[in-house]
Design an enzyme around this catalytic site. Sequence first.
Site, mmCIF file in Angstrom:
data_model
loop_
_atom_site.group_PDB
_atom_site.id
_atom_site.type_symbol
_atom_site.label_atom_id
_atom_site.label_comp_id
_atom_site.label_asym_id
_atom_site.label_seq_id
_atom_site.Cartn_x
_atom_site.Cartn_y
_atom_site.Cartn_z
ATOM 1 N N HIS A 1 -0.599 -3.890 9.639
ATOM 2 C CA HIS A 1 0.818 -3.874 9.371
ATOM 3 C C HIS A 1 1.601 -3.538 10.599
ATOM 4 O O HIS A 1 1.059 -2.490 11.359
ATOM 5 C CB HIS A 1 1.280 -2.688 8.303
ATOM 6 N N HIS B 1 0.652 -1.057 0.012
ATOM 7 C CA HIS B 1 -0.216 0.075 -0.010
ATOM 8 C C HIS B 1 0.785 1.368 0.112
ATOM 9 O O HIS B 1 0.624 2.331 -0.788
ATOM 10 C CB HIS B 1 -0.767 -0.028 1.280
ATOM 11 N N ASP C 1 6.985 -2.430 8.794
ATOM 12 C CA ASP C 1 6.404 -2.738 7.429
ATOM 13 C C ASP C 1 6.148 -1.401 6.527
ATOM 14 O O ASP C 1 6.382 -1.235 5.521
ATOM 15 C CB ASP C 1 5.102 -3.635 7.391
#
Length: 283
Positions: free
Chosen positions: A241, A201, A245
């Site tokens: 997450h 993302h 990350d």
Amino acid sequence: MSTATTTATLLSSPYKRSNKENGKSDVNVNVDKGSKKMGVHGNGGGYIYDVLNGKASFMKWTLDDVVHVARYHRIPCFFAAGLLFFMYVEYTLRMVPDSSPPFDLGFVVTRSLHQALASSPELNTLLAFLNTVFVGMQAAYIVWTWLIEGRPRATISALFMFTCRGILGYTTQLPLPQEFLGSGVDFPVGNVSFFLFYSGHVAGSVIASLDMRRMKRWELAWLFDTLNVLQAVRLLGTRGHYTIDLAVGVGAGILFDSLAGKYEESKRKSALASFAPGTKELH
């Protein structure tokens, strides 16, 4: 033997200070191409750096040089202090036992948001839907730059990034956070499994934003950056997450954008070389 002389203001090292500090002209730098020696001349110089000797300038520092480094090189000094600080933290920190979940500072900071989302499934679903729309915007822009505008760099960097993410994500499969709040409309849609490390993302948004800046689409780039920050906060709040990350996702976006640029440049040079004098021109 020819000597090329240039004039520069040298603040990159403590013993190569510009005479502008004393109200005088800049120091002169003489490069002797035959002996590969660089001399620093002028009242502000006083040192000669010989590339062949490889003598460390640090051994010649005085107190004034140390003060100069602290004054003009604050960023390296900051990171030097950071190195010492985190060496102390690392060697005195009690490690998390294997019977406990991983500690994540981002989870601590977003504890209130997590509680709000856990108590309001509708809000969690709404934010998940909006985040999925943002992921679609990233993908649409990246593909658009290639298919419509004929600029493949963002698409190439995304391919690099997601392939590497898949390799690393499969190699080290992190445990799903215990307080994870899933949603059927979150990307990937349907509560399917996904790699935690690293965040595609975030990396995809960085790739799109960097391309926007290259094209001077400043407002759109700032919009994507703002939405990316909100996305990161939401991912921490839902425990989708770990903080690491997200941080690595930012670095991955920058890294693979750079690698895609180098790939394009190498192909461009190869194409130009094929049309160099002495080669057969294609018609």
